[in-house]
Design an enzyme around this catalytic site. Structure first.
Site, mmCIF file in Angstrom:
data_model
loop_
_atom_site.group_PDB
_atom_site.id
_atom_site.type_symbol
_atom_site.label_atom_id
_atom_site.label_comp_id
_atom_site.label_asym_id
_atom_site.label_seq_id
_atom_site.Cartn_x
_atom_site.Cartn_y
_atom_site.Cartn_z
ATOM 1 N N HIS A 123 -7.770 -5.483 0.045
ATOM 2 C CA HIS A 123 -6.544 -4.710 -0.142
ATOM 3 C C HIS A 123 -5.430 -5.179 0.793
ATOM 4 C CE1 HIS A 123 -3.966 -1.394 -1.151
ATOM 5 N NE2 HIS A 123 -3.942 -0.993 0.116
ATOM 6 N N SER A 174 0.780 -1.225 0.000
ATOM 7 C CA SER A 174 0.000 0.000 0.000
ATOM 8 C C SER A 174 0.824 1.294 0.000
ATOM 9 C CB SER A 174 -0.996 -0.038 1.156
ATOM 10 O OG SER A 174 -2.000 0.915 0.961
ATOM 11 N N ASP A 200 -9.692 -6.758 -3.899
ATOM 12 C CA ASP A 200 -9.162 -5.396 -4.027
ATOM 13 C C ASP A 200 -9.413 -4.982 -5.467
ATOM 14 O OD1 ASP A 200 -7.778 -3.031 -4.116
ATOM 15 O OD2 ASP A 200 -5.879 -3.858 -3.424
#
Length: 141
Positions: A119, A41, A92
């Protein structure tokens, strides 16, 4: 990472070059030479410029739906020779596929999609995540 979470803002990481220098410094201080960099991320803001500038310092790269992939051109990715495992959860639907579209230009990549994970696939399905990661690490030997 400086400037994220509860850490104070840091001027040195305000630019991509500053983030490369910061990550390079951390690896040097830890005495790490040619580590595998796992980048989930928001850490993509640090890891991607480092990969493009100093990918030769890495034994491998594992982007887990990182942010910032659209900031670089396909030709920039094509220059990188670092073995890469592109990882994301199949639930995701935004950042994972977006990252894949950019990162698929890395010449030495493979893709692993974690089923029934969002995610943060490493939290949703840690066994599946670790199985994919360990399989990639074994191939680097």
């Amino acid at each position: 990472m400086p400037g994220y979470g509860d850490s104070p803002p840091a001027e040195m990481v305000a630019t991509a070059q500053g983030r490369v220098a910061f990550l390079d410094h951390v690896l040097q201080e830890l005495g790490m030479w040619r580590p595998v960099l796992v980048s989930p991320s928001m850490s993509g803001r640090f890891a991607l410029p480092f990969l493009l500038a100093r990918g030769d310092r890495l034994a491998g790269f594992v982007p887990v739906a990182p942010v910032g992939t659209k900031d670089y051109a396909a030709e920039q990715y094509r220059q990188v020779q670092t073995p890469t495992l592109i990882l994301y959860g199949d639930r995701d639907t935004s950042l994972g596929p977006q990252a894949l579209r950019s990162l698929q230009h890395l010449p030495r990549h493979r893709v692993a999609v974690v089923p029934d994970a969002g995610h943060a696939c490493y939290l949703d399905k840690p066994e599946d995540f670790h199985r994919a990661l360990l399989g990639f690490l074994r191939q680097l030997k």
